[in-house]
Design a protein around this motif. Structure first.
Motif, PDB file in Angstrom:
ATOM      1  N   GLY A  57       0.806  -1.217   0.000  1.00 16.58           N
ATOM      2  CA  GLY A  57       0.000   0.000   0.000  1.00 16.58           C
ATOM      3  C   GLY A  57       0.835   1.262   0.000  1.00 16.58           C
ATOM      4  O   GLY A  57       0.561   2.207  -0.748  1.00 16.58           O
ATOM      5  N   THR A  58       1.890   1.289   0.814  1.00 18.12           N
ATOM      6  CA  THR A  58       2.718   2.493   0.879  1.00 18.12           C
ATOM      7  C   THR A  58       3.519   2.696  -0.400  1.00 18.12           C
ATOM      8  O   THR A  58       3.693   3.816  -0.866  1.00 18.12           O
ATOM      9  CB  THR A  58       3.679   2.431   2.086  1.00 18.12           C
ATOM     10  N   PHE A  59       3.999   1.605  -0.989  1.00 13.48           N
ATOM     11  CA  PHE A  59       4.742   1.741  -2.242  1.00 13.48           C
ATOM     12  C   PHE A  59       3.826   2.249  -3.359  1.00 13.48           C
ATOM     13  O   PHE A  59       4.222   3.108  -4.163  1.00 13.48           O
ATOM     14  CB  PHE A  59       5.361   0.403  -2.646  1.00 13.48           C
ATOM     15  N   ALA A  60       2.597   1.746  -3.396  1.00 13.23           N
ATOM     16  CA  ALA A  60       1.636   2.228  -4.386  1.00 13.23           C
ATOM     17  C   ALA A  60       1.358   3.717  -4.194  1.00 13.23           C
ATOM     18  O   ALA A  60       1.230   4.471  -5.169  1.00 13.23           O
ATOM     19  CB  ALA A  60       0.335   1.425  -4.290  1.00 13.23           C
ATOM     20  N   LEU A  61       1.274   4.152  -2.933  1.00 13.06           N
ATOM     21  CA  LEU A  61       1.076   5.574  -2.647  1.00 13.06           C
ATOM     22  C   LEU A  61       2.249   6.391  -3.188  1.00 13.06           C
ATOM     23  O   LEU A  61       2.052   7.468  -3.779  1.00 13.06           O
ATOM     24  CB  LEU A  61       0.939   5.783  -1.138  1.00 13.06           C
ATOM     25  N   GLY A  62       3.468   5.891  -3.012  1.00 13.87           N
ATOM     26  CA  GLY A  62       4.643   6.598  -3.527  1.00 13.87           C
ATOM     27  C   GLY A  62       4.627   6.721  -5.040  1.00 13.87           C
ATOM     28  O   GLY A  62       4.930   7.785  -5.593  1.00 13.87           O
ATOM     29  N   VAL A  63       4.268   5.639  -5.724  1.00 12.81           N
ATOM     30  CA  VAL A  63       4.194   5.681  -7.186  1.00 12.81           C
ATOM     31  C   VAL A  63       3.118   6.663  -7.635  1.00 12.81           C
ATOM     32  O   VAL A  63       3.317   7.429  -8.590  1.00 12.81           O
ATOM     33  CB  VAL A  63       3.914   4.273  -7.751  1.00 12.81           C
ATOM     34  N   ALA A  64       1.959   6.662  -6.952  1.00 12.15           N
ATOM     35  CA  ALA A  64       0.877   7.582  -7.303  1.00 12.15           C
ATOM     36  C   ALA A  64       1.319   9.033  -7.128  1.00 12.15           C
ATOM     37  O   ALA A  64       1.036   9.888  -7.983  1.00 12.15           O
ATOM     38  CB  ALA A  64      -0.347   7.288  -6.441  1.00 12.15           C
ATOM     39  N   LEU A  65       2.017   9.329  -6.036  1.00 13.50           N
ATOM     40  CA  LEU A  65       2.500  10.694  -5.795  1.00 13.50           C
ATOM     41  C   LEU A  65       3.532  11.095  -6.841  1.00 13.50           C
ATOM     42  O   LEU A  65       3.500  12.214  -7.368  1.00 13.50           O
ATOM     43  CB  LEU A  65       3.110  10.796  -4.393  1.00 13.50           C
ATOM     44  N   LEU A  66       4.456  10.177  -7.156  1.00 17.15           N
ATOM     45  CA  LEU A  66       5.501  10.512  -8.107  1.00 17.15           C
ATOM     46  C   LEU A  66       4.949  10.730  -9.516  1.00 17.15           C
ATOM     47  O   LEU A  66       5.489  11.511 -10.300  1.00 17.15           O
ATOM     48  CB  LEU A  66       6.561   9.413  -8.128  1.00 17.15           C
TER      49      LEU A  66
END
Length: 280
Positions: A106-115
């Motif tokens: 979940g946190t990695f997906a959040l990082g990709v979405a932000l980037l």
């Protein structure tokens, strides 16, 4: 780049400021990773280390977007994720591995979405995922040194407690040590160490910096303090050799460091049986 003698080959790269900063950062990170990695290898936490590397990604991205230090941003989110894993494990029937799997995805997906909201994010993502130790600034080296010194201070201050937790958690609980708190502290130390190392080899390869030197030392020596010491020496030498090879052959610095460390592991794997027979 050609050089006339061995000394000139060693000295020539040091004429460049980016190599001086890169070498300093790589050696500091290698020593820290070897010490924390000794606990990781002993407790078989390599998967958790990889998960925490991915979990820190949104913190790195937010820090990048706001112009803050990447290590500090990633460390904050990594620590919060480690504490979140402990909270989920305590208040549910889920295992630690399951909680980590859910949270890191979940946190990695959040990082990709932000980037993905950043212009030209493909280039930036490449840098964050694969790292570039030669791009570190003087301020980054100071942050790495400061956070690294703090991590080592905590480890040595709680060395007996952490060692007992790793080798005999039942005994640690019997004598009244806060086992769950120590586990969460170890996860937090791993998270901060991983975030610091991301600047060297990136998120994809960071687990190699954390695990490989300690695994190599474990093949050669048995005493836990010697695993830390030998791992730190081997990690520092591997970082130095990797950066010099990267400089002269114009290949990615992070990948080169990991390849050198992996070569050392393979060599240790071959010579370890003979080494131990001779020692005994």
């Amino acid at each position: 780049m050609s050089c006339e003698s061995l000394w000139s080959c060693v000295a020539a790269p040091l004429e460049f400021g980016f190599m001086q900063r890169g070498l300093a950062a790589a050696v500091l990170i290698a020593v820290l990773c070897a010490v924390i990695g000794a606990f990781v290898v002993q407790q078989e936490l390599a998967f958790i280390g990889d998960a925490l590397a991915h979990a820190s990604f949104p913190g790195v991205v937010v820090a990048y977007m706001l112009g803050f230090n990447l290590a500090l941003g990633g460390a904050l989110v990594g620590i919060l994720t480690a504490l979140g894993v402990g909270a989920v494990t305590r208040h549910s029937k889920l295992s630690q591995d399951t909680a980590i799997g859910v949270l890191f995805a979940g946190t990695f997906a959040l990082g990709v979405a932000l980037l993905s909201t950043v212009k030209n994010y493909t280039k930036d993502l490449f840098g964050l995922l694969l790292g570039d130790v030669l791009a570190v600034r003087a301020g980054d080296v100071l942050v790495i040194a400061g956070l690294g010194a703090l991590m080592l201070l905590i480890v040595f201050a709680l060395y007996k407690e952490l060692t007992l937790l790793v080798f005999d958690p039942v005994q640690a609980e019997v004598i009244g040590l806060p086992v769950q708190l120590l586990r969460e502290l170890l996860l937090a130390l791993m998270a901060v160490t991983i975030v610091i190392a991301i600047q060297t080899v990136g998120i994809v390869l960071v687990v190699a910096m954390l695990v490989t030197p300690a695994a190599t030392a474990t093949l050669l020596v048995r005493r836990f303090p010697m695993v830390m010491l030998l791992g730190a020496i081997q990690g520092a030498l591997g970082a130095l050799a990797g950066l010099y090879l990267s400089f002269y052959f114009s290949i990615a610095s992070g990948a080169t460091i990991v390849l050198v460390l992996t070569s050392m592991f393979v060599l240790a794997l071959v010579v370890a049986p003979r080494w131990r027979r001779t020692a005994s």
